[in-house]
Scaffold this motif. Structure first.
Motif, PDB file in Angstrom:
ATOM      1  N   VAL A   1       0.859  -1.188   0.000  1.00  0.00           N
ATOM      2  CA  VAL A   1       0.000   0.000   0.000  1.00  0.00           C
ATOM      3  C   VAL A   1       0.897   1.239   0.000  1.00  0.00           C
ATOM      4  N   ILE A   2       0.734   2.094  -0.992  1.00  0.00           N
ATOM      5  CA  ILE A   2       1.396   3.410  -0.981  1.00  0.00           C
ATOM      6  C   ILE A   2       0.357   4.422  -0.513  1.00  0.00           C
ATOM      7  N   HIS A   3       0.622   5.006   0.636  1.00  0.00           N
ATOM      8  CA  HIS A   3      -0.333   5.938   1.235  1.00  0.00           C
ATOM      9  C   HIS A   3      -0.012   7.387   0.885  1.00  0.00           C
ATOM     10  N   ASP A   4       1.270   7.734   0.833  1.00  0.00           N
ATOM     11  CA  ASP A   4       1.694   9.105   0.517  1.00  0.00           C
ATOM     12  C   ASP A   4       2.527   9.064  -0.760  1.00  0.00           C
ATOM     13  N   LEU A   5       1.919   9.488  -1.850  1.00  0.00           N
ATOM     14  CA  LEU A   5       2.593   9.426  -3.146  1.00  0.00           C
ATOM     15  C   LEU A   5       3.835  10.309  -3.175  1.00  0.00           C
ATOM     16  N   ALA A   6       3.817  11.423  -2.447  1.00  0.00           N
ATOM     17  CA  ALA A   6       4.954  12.345  -2.458  1.00  0.00           C
ATOM     18  C   ALA A   6       6.215  11.705  -1.876  1.00  0.00           C
ATOM     19  N   ALA A   7       6.043  10.658  -1.057  1.00  0.00           N
ATOM     20  CA  ALA A   7       7.205  10.017  -0.444  1.00  0.00           C
ATOM     21  C   ALA A   7       8.077   9.300  -1.460  1.00  0.00           C
ATOM     22  N   PHE A   8       7.582   9.119  -2.679  1.00  0.00           N
ATOM     23  CA  PHE A   8       8.403   8.518  -3.721  1.00  0.00           C
ATOM     24  C   PHE A   8       9.554   9.426  -4.144  1.00  0.00           C
ATOM     25  N   GLY A   9       9.510  10.714  -3.757  1.00  0.00           N
ATOM     26  CA  GLY A   9      10.676  11.511  -4.128  1.00  0.00           C
ATOM     27  C   GLY A   9      10.449  12.980  -4.357  1.00  0.00           C
ATOM     28  N   VAL A  10       9.331  13.573  -3.866  1.00  0.00           N
ATOM     29  CA  VAL A  10       9.174  15.021  -3.981  1.00  0.00           C
ATOM     30  C   VAL A  10      10.210  15.691  -3.082  1.00  0.00           C
ATOM     31  N   PRO A  11      11.051  16.580  -3.612  1.00  0.00           N
ATOM     32  CA  PRO A  11      12.098  17.214  -2.781  1.00  0.00           C
ATOM     33  C   PRO A  11      11.492  17.925  -1.582  1.00  0.00           C
ATOM     34  N   GLY A  12      12.032  17.641  -0.417  1.00  0.00           N
ATOM     35  CA  GLY A  12      11.563  18.306   0.792  1.00  0.00           C
ATOM     36  C   GLY A  12      10.250  17.793   1.324  1.00  0.00           C
ATOM     37  N   ALA A  13       9.726  16.694   0.779  1.00  0.00           N
ATOM     38  CA  ALA A  13       8.466  16.147   1.269  1.00  0.00           C
ATOM     39  C   ALA A  13       8.607  15.714   2.723  1.00  0.00           C
ATOM     40  N   ARG A  14       7.465  15.569   3.410  1.00  0.00           N
ATOM     41  CA  ARG A  14       7.477  15.210   4.821  1.00  0.00           C
ATOM     42  C   ARG A  14       8.238  13.906   5.066  1.00  0.00           C
ATOM     43  N   ARG A  15       8.018  12.975   4.195  1.00  0.00           N
ATOM     44  CA  ARG A  15       8.667  11.671   4.329  1.00  0.00           C
ATOM     45  C   ARG A  15       9.170  11.255   2.959  1.00  0.00           C
ATOM     46  N   ARG A  16      10.249  10.521   2.946  1.00  0.00           N
ATOM     47  CA  ARG A  16      10.783  10.040   1.680  1.00  0.00           C
ATOM     48  C   ARG A  16      11.290   8.626   1.900  1.00  0.00           C
ATOM     49  N   PHE A  17      10.945   7.753   0.977  1.00  0.00           N
ATOM     50  CA  PHE A  17      11.325   6.359   1.129  1.00  0.00           C
ATOM     51  C   PHE A  17      12.843   6.222   1.084  1.00  0.00           C
ATOM     52  N   SER A  18      13.386   5.512   2.066  1.00  0.00           N
ATOM     53  CA  SER A  18      14.818   5.248   2.122  1.00  0.00           C
ATOM     54  C   SER A  18      15.150   4.091   1.185  1.00  0.00           C
ATOM     55  N   PRO A  19      16.450   3.870   0.910  1.00  0.00           N
ATOM     56  CA  PRO A  19      16.821   2.692   0.113  1.00  0.00           C
ATOM     57  C   PRO A  19      16.285   1.397   0.707  1.00  0.00           C
ATOM     58  N   ALA A  20      16.291   1.284   2.049  1.00  0.00           N
ATOM     59  CA  ALA A  20      15.744   0.077   2.674  1.00  0.00           C
ATOM     60  C   ALA A  20      14.244  -0.038   2.421  1.00  0.00           C
ATOM     61  N   ASP A  21      13.538   1.097   2.514  1.00  0.00           N
ATOM     62  CA  ASP A  21      12.106   1.080   2.206  1.00  0.00           C
ATOM     63  C   ASP A  21      11.872   0.609   0.776  1.00  0.00           C
ATOM     64  N   GLU A  22      12.665   1.123  -0.146  1.00  0.00           N
ATOM     65  CA  GLU A  22      12.454   0.790  -1.550  1.00  0.00           C
ATOM     66  C   GLU A  22      12.753  -0.679  -1.833  1.00  0.00           C
ATOM     67  N   ARG A  23      13.708  -1.261  -1.109  1.00  0.00           N
ATOM     68  CA  ARG A  23      13.931  -2.697  -1.272  1.00  0.00           C
ATOM     69  C   ARG A  23      12.711  -3.479  -0.804  1.00  0.00           C
ATOM     70  N   MET A  24      12.067  -2.997   0.274  1.00  0.00           N
ATOM     71  CA  MET A  24      10.842  -3.639   0.752  1.00  0.00           C
ATOM     72  C   MET A  24       9.707  -3.450  -0.243  1.00  0.00           C
ATOM     73  N   ILE A  25       9.622  -2.269  -0.809  1.00  0.00           N
ATOM     74  CA  ILE A  25       8.506  -1.962  -1.704  1.00  0.00           C
ATOM     75  C   ILE A  25       8.648  -2.684  -3.039  1.00  0.00           C
ATOM     76  N   PHE A  26       9.833  -2.644  -3.637  1.00  0.00           N
ATOM     77  CA  PHE A  26      10.013  -3.136  -5.001  1.00  0.00           C
ATOM     78  C   PHE A  26      10.669  -4.514  -5.092  1.00  0.00           C
ATOM     79  N   GLY A  27      11.222  -5.026  -3.969  1.00  0.00           N
ATOM     80  CA  GLY A  27      12.080  -6.185  -4.115  1.00  0.00           C
ATOM     81  C   GLY A  27      13.338  -5.797  -4.887  1.00  0.00           C
ATOM     82  N   GLN A  28      14.191  -6.774  -5.129  1.00  0.00           N
ATOM     83  CA  GLN A  28      15.424  -6.470  -5.858  1.00  0.00           C
ATOM     84  C   GLN A  28      15.426  -7.024  -7.275  1.00  0.00           C
ATOM     85  N   ARG A  29      14.701  -8.107  -7.477  1.00  0.00           N
ATOM     86  CA  ARG A  29      14.607  -8.674  -8.836  1.00  0.00           C
ATOM     87  C   ARG A  29      13.173  -8.997  -9.205  1.00  0.00           C
TER      88      ARG A  29
END
Length: 733
Positions: free
Chosen positions: A622-650
């Motif tokens: 579930v993506i709840h805050d679309l801006a967390a994908f990478g809007v500069p200065g957004a309240r929250r931003r997905f970390s590399p660890a978050d992105e591994r959880m979200i997308f997997g690696q392969r």
């Protein structure tokens, strides 16, 4: 309290204002007006010899004069006439709202003379050096204060970079604020904008909300007869036509020649004495007539200057190189006798200090909270399946818990969004008018004066406010200046595009505009169900300093809710993992949902994928805050660890979004490792009226289409299955 009845405290405050105005010495006010005019002209033209202590040389004059002169004389006349109320600005008891950003030289000059600029920025405390710094560094804002109206200047809560909003902003600022006076300064050209033209009539919405505990608005129209390049429409009206025009809109017009500040002061006092608060029936507007650019030479080299479009900016273009223009500039500047207005140490003359009364600013007069409107108790918590799962119930449960003053503003879309304005939670708290711009500007004025609020409409109609919201975000960025921002967040609640609505209600460019702008503090929430919507509203209504957009369907699918245990994580981190697979493992397929419509379809797609291969691992996100994908200065931003959880690696990744696919793809553009294994699907314009189910199928967002897309990605990664690869859908990427 009935409309038109002013409570005792409000009447006392107005009496104090009138006493301040009528006891001021007109001679002092004229001296202040002359000092303001001189400092405005000096900012445009001078590099040296700021007080003309010796004859002006061409070397004292700027090579490239810059800035706006035409708006300054009438603005200076008005703020000089209102100067006796200046000490009340500190507590926001009196607000001057500049509609035109071009009046920056006036605001700078007044802030310097009053000492307010020096109190905020010590380098501008009265001194010879500070005065020279103010004048010399004006072009292009080299002193760091800008050249136009903005929050970097004291007492400026509205940035007039976009004309048309000043009157509605002022109405929002005095709503629920008895004892506050807002004076919007409105150019006659500004009256031609849609927002300003409708704001005169829109103020009537404040009469029907069950409360008359508001402050006062006294608009001032600066009628110099010209826009930037031609005569204004108001400038083509006679005095009788102007009175009839404003009278037809419900406002009594006071026409006054602005060249005499004393007469202008008396006119303000008369209009203020006669006007009711915002909910009342008696409304008054002061129309100040004055030739545009008053003070400049009438003619230079046979060319008419005064009262023409030439005075909009610096009226004399090359005085350093043109002998006639230089002579005209010398006569113009010396006519103010600046040495009699400001002493050699940069301090205003005693007459100007008397006009401003700067010694002891009046203490802040906080407006009492509005009358408490009884609200229904929120439903008991109980098991989730016993709670009303509708959009309206979620909104009302959240708003019913609010304690601090709040308002809902809506362009006549509450009932359409299944919300009853007469419901006990909303009655007395909602204001509606069929104009998106007014609702935003009312909200903006309400927020900037210390309250919280919510704009409710359709996503498709919010696009009308894209420019206003982006301007407001620019204002908030300037106002923050690296300091903590305690102003209530600007909150939009929008029902989503049209999965259950008509073709004309499908437009998502509002979200695209916000994502593209990349403003700090932006969050774009797409709650998956009613419980997440309720929790999100709880969060944003208590939020400060942000720009929050919440998009949800006005009809949630009955009985469809995601697990509740992940709601807190979605609010804090912007996403959650729904499935219980090993978070460190790499699933075969990741199904990512953005927006409420997508999740039931993704759950169906997951079931189809597992049925096809019981050993296949499928992760749902579930993506709840679309801006967390990478809007500069957004309240929250997905970390590399978050992105591994979200997308997997392969993993093969399918993203289903109620937005169009383009902004999601843009946010993911530079993500390493996603190329070739990630496919984004979103709204596609059908070009015709179709049912909600048919729209899902058209966009490839129905469960079978999503499962088939995932299957193709899986097979594409296994060369041995290439011969069996299904045909790719049109538009896939």
């Amino acid at each position: 309290m009935t409309a038109g009845t002013i409570d005792h405290r409000t009447a006392e405050v107005r009496s104090a204002w009138l006493a301040d105005l009528t006891t001021a010495d007109p001679v002092d006010l004229r001296a202040l007006k002359n000092a303001l005019d001189y400092l405005c002209a000096a900012q445009l033209y001078l590099d040296d010899n700021v007080l003309l202590e010796r004859p002006l040389n061409t070397s004292d004059v700027r090579v490239d004069p810059a800035g706006h002169w035409g708006v300054c004389p009438p603005v200076n006349a008005v703020i000089a006439a209102l100067a006796p109320l200046r000490s009340r600005l500190a507590g926001d008891e009196v607000m001057i709202v500049h509609g035109a950003g071009h009046a920056g030289p006036s605001a700078l000059a007044m802030s310097y003379l009053s000492g307010e600029l020096g109190r905020r920025y010590p380098r501008f405390a009265w001194s010879r050096e500070a005065l020279e710094r103010l004048v010399r560094q004006f072009p292009r804002g080299r002193h760091g204060l800008g050249t136009e109206i903005g929050p970097q200047l004291p007492h400026q809560l509205y940035m007039g970079g976009q004309l048309g909003g000043s009157l509605a902003f002022a109405c929002g600022a005095v709503l629920d604020a008895p004892g506050r006076l807002a004076v919007p300064l409105i150019g006659d050209g500004e009256c031609e904008t849609g927002a300003l033209a409708s704001a005169w009539l829109g103020a009537n919405a404040m009469r029907v909300d069950g409360s008359s505990r508001h402050g006062f608005v006294l608009p001032v129209v600066l009628a110099n007869g010209l826009r930037m390049g031609d005569r204004s429409l108001l400038g083509r009206m006679s005095a009788d036509q102007l009175r009839a025009y404003f009278g037809g809109l419900g406002w009594t017009a006071h026409l006054v020649d602005g060249t005499d500040v004393g007469v202008l002061r008396d006119t303000f006092a008369d209009a203020l004495a006669a006007t009711d608060d915002l909910a009342g029936d008696r409304r008054h507007v002061v129309v100040v007539t004055m030739p545009k650019g008053l003070g400049v030479p009438d003619r230079v080299e046979g060319r008419q200057i005064l009262g023409t479009p030439r005075v909009h900016k610096a009226p004399l273009k090359r005085p350093r190189d043109n002998a006639s223009e230089f002579a005209a500039l010398c006569g113009w500047l010396s006519s103010y006798q600046p040495a009699a207005l400001i002493d050699a140490d940069g301090a205003p003359a005693p007459s100007i200090q008397r006009a401003l009364r700067p010694a002891q600013p009046a203490p802040a007069q906080p407006a009492p909270a509005p009358d408490v409107v009884p609200v229904a108790d929120p439903e008991p918590a109980g098991p989730d399946d016993e709670r009303d799962g509708t959009f309206a119930a979620a909104v009302l449960r959240s708003l019913g818990r609010r304690q601090r003053p709040w308002r809902v503003f809506s362009p006549d879309e509450l009932i359409s969004n299944t919300l009853d304005p007469q419901h006990p939670v909303l009655a007395g708290h909602s204001v509606e008018v069929l104009n998106e711009e007014l609702c935003h500007l009312w909200l903006q004025g309400y927020l900037e004066t210390g309250r919280s609020g919510l704009f409710i409409s359709y996503e498709a109609f919010a696009v009308l406010n894209s420019s206003l919201v982006r301007q407001y975000a620019k204002y908030r960025r300037l106002a923050a200046g690296g300091r903590p921002n305690t102003t209530g967040s600007c909150n939009y609640l929008l029902t989503s595009l049209g999965w259950n609505n008509t073709y004309t209600h499908q437009d998502q460019t509002f979200l695209t505009a916000l994502l593209d702008a990349g403003f700090p503090g932006t969050s774009i929430y797409l709650p998956a169900d009613d419980l997440r919507l309720e929790a999100t509203l709880d969060r944003v209504m208590e939020d400060a300093g942000g720009l929050n957009v919440v998009v949800a369907g006005k009809y949630f699918e009955p009985g469809v809710r995601l697990p509740t245990g992940t709601i807190a994580q979605e609010l804090d981190m912007g996403y959650s993992i729904l499935t219980d697979d090993d978070p460190d493992a790499d699933p075969d397929v990741v199904l990512i949902g953005i927006g409420d419509v997508t999740h039931p379809q993704l759950s169906g797609a997951a079931a189809l994928l597992r049925a096809d291969d019981p050993y296949r691992t499928v992760r749902q996100v579930v993506i709840h805050d679309l801006a967390a994908f990478g809007v500069p200065g957004a309240r929250r931003r997905f970390s590399p660890a978050d992105e591994r959880m979200i997308f997997g690696q392969r993993s093969a990744v399918i993203i289903a979004s109620t937005t169009t696919a383009m902004p999601v793809r843009a946010l993911l553009f530079d993500r390493a490792g996603l190329s070739g294994r990630c496919h984004v699907r979103g709204y596609l314009d059908p070009g015709r009226h179709i049912s909600g189910r048919a729209l899902l199928e058209h966009c490839g967002l129905d469960a079978p289409s999503l499962a088939a897309a995932a299957e193709r990605l899986v097979r594409r990664r296994d060369p041995s299955l290439q011969d069996h690869l299904p045909t790719t859908r049109t538009g896939e990427s």
